[in-house]
Enzyme design. Structure first.
Site, PDB file in Angstrom:
ATOM      1  N   TYR A 150      28.753  -3.054  27.260  1.00  0.00           N
ATOM      2  CA  TYR A 150      28.931  -2.103  28.374  1.00  0.00           C
ATOM      3  C   TYR A 150      27.975  -0.918  28.226  1.00  0.00           C
ATOM      4  CZ  TYR A 150      31.121   1.797  30.940  1.00  0.00           C
ATOM      5  OH  TYR A 150      31.356   2.885  31.747  1.00  0.00           O
ATOM      6  N   LYS A 154      24.805   0.272  30.582  1.00  0.00           N
ATOM      7  CA  LYS A 154      24.819   1.606  31.206  1.00  0.00           C
ATOM      8  C   LYS A 154      23.595   2.426  30.775  1.00  0.00           C
ATOM      9  CE  LYS A 154      28.580   2.179  33.786  1.00  0.00           C
ATOM     10  NZ  LYS A 154      28.573   2.741  35.142  1.00  0.00           N
TER      11      LYS A 154
END
Ligand code: NAP
Ligand code: GDD
Length: 356
Positions: A150, A154
């Site tokens: 994740y 990002k």
């Protein structure tokens, strides 16, 4: 003014929609087609003449670019993400597509078809990972050391925003937001998992019409007076992880303010106070009058992550000094609102009925 919100059905999307409508915007929310209703956080806005929904998916460039071209927005907020860190270890490719390629699809669409639109990207404190400055804070200049699929996705998006700003002169910025929670938080995040459990336990005790004098047995079950009347314990992972937790409605204000500046810049948005998961549990139990909570919670390895971010603590001084943003809601007040909401609305707007 017209704003497009990708990720409108999420926690932040719903609060940001409310804020922009209050300011007189026309809001176009992009939501994914789903076989079940995914607009429960938006029900109160669906009749607003200035609010509309269109179907879309950030992983589909044709779809995203058509939306941007057709709508010609003044502002574009990208809140769409596979936002659950633990899930990103099981679904790394999906997470990459949504969280890294999704923002690229939007940036490129804005560059080609609506160049003057201002763009906001939902970056995250997870990008700091293990990295902390010597004074114990993370800020805009802190090195990034991501610890999950994740956070890596990002971080890729974060750099793309910077490159589109510097290379093409677009008004594109990222808010590096630390954890923010609310009554609308997804039920798989630790804050809401705790407040929902505490609320359901409180309601169960009330249904049993008993004060808290439960028997706690070896089978991870709490029973009140009768062995058939049982309630499963709260199962959690790492209780020592520390997070800088703020209140989501305060944080969406920062998103909007970031797009009202002369020049686009990235800002850390945080409270400046870090607390552990254990602190969160203690305060949530405190609101239902339980001081001795340890025996009601099971530490379960299932909820540990392959790699963990142990400590997050944000310095929001740049945002305070340059755009006048500060958090408004205290941690205790936020936990109280969440617990009270879950006690009174346990059956409403459930995105996920299981406590995972
Ligand atoms: P959330 O409740 O999980 O909402 C995520 C939104 O993204 C949902 O509307 C979801 O739609 C949508 N989405 C997922 N995949 C999509 C796709 N392929 N195409 C279009 N939409 C898609 O997250 P949140 O807490 O509101 O957070 C908003 C953003 O801020 C996220 O990008 C998150 O990563 C980031 N962030 C959050 C925090 C925090 O503490 N909350 C902190 C830092 C950064 P469905 O309803 O269909 O699933
Ligand atoms: N979800 C969850 N479930 N987390 C648990 C549990 C559990 O049962 N038990 C302990 N934790 C710990 C996690 O290991 C983590 O250290 C901490 O609680 C917070 O977990 P989450 O609430 O899932 O949030 P997060 O910090 O991983 O990610 C959230 O904040 C990021 C910003 O820092 C998400 O909103 C991300 O999208 C966001 O970018």
């Amino acid at each position: 003014m017209k704003a497009i919100i990708f990720g409108v059905t999420g926690q932040d999307g719903s609060y940001l929609s409310e804020l922009l409508l209050e300011k007189g915007y026309k809001v176009v929310g992009v939501n994914r087609r789903a076989s079940t209703n995914n607009t429960c956080r938006l029900e109160h806005l669906l009749d607003n003449k200035d609010f509309s929904l269109i179907e879309g998916d950030v992983t589909d460039f044709i779809n995203v670019s058509s939306i941007i071209n057709d709508q010609q927005p003044d502002e574009v907020y990208n809140l769409a993400a596979q936002s659950h860190v633990a899930t990103s270890f099981n679904e790394p490719v999906h997470t990459w597509r949504v969280d890294a390629e999704g923002p690229l699809n939007i940036l490129e669409s804005v560059r080609r078809y609506s160049f003057n639109a201002k763009f906001y990207q939902a970056s995250t404190s997870e990008m700091f990972g293990k990295s902390v400055d010597q004074d114990g804070y993370q800020r805009e200049t802190t090195q990034f050391e991501p610890q999950s699929p994740y956070a890596i996705a990002k971080l890729a998006a974060h750099h793309k925003v910077r490159i589109y700003r510097e290379a093409y002169g677009m008004y594109a910025c990222s808010g590096i937001l630390f954890n923010h929670e609310s009554e609308r938080r997804g039920e798989k995040f630790v804050s809401r998992k705790i407040t929902k459990w505490v609320a359901e336990f409180k309601n169960w005790l009330n249904d049993e019409n008993k004060p808290f004098d439960a028997q706690i047995d070896q089978d991870n079950i709490i029973s009140v007076m009768h062995p058939d009347r049982t309630f499963p314990k709260l199962r959690l992972g790492n209780l020592d992880a520390a997070r800088d937790w703020g209140y989501a409605p305060d944080y969406v204000k920062a998103m909007w303010v970031m797009l009202q500046q002369e020049q686009a810049e990235d800002y850390v948005i945080a409270t400046g106070t870090s607390r552990t998961v254990r602190d969160f549990i203690r305060i949530a139990f405190d609101f239902i009058g339980i001081k001795e909570w340890e025996n009601l919670v099971v530490v379960d390895p299932e909820f540990y992550r392959p790699a963990e971010v142990e400590f997050l603590h944000g310095d929001y001084n740049k945002a305070k000094a340059e755009i006048g943003w500060s958090p408004e809601t205290s941690f205790n007040e936020m936990v109280k609102r969440m617990v009270e909401h879950d006690i009174n609305n346990s059956k409403k707007c459930q995105q996920n009925t299981t406590l995972t």
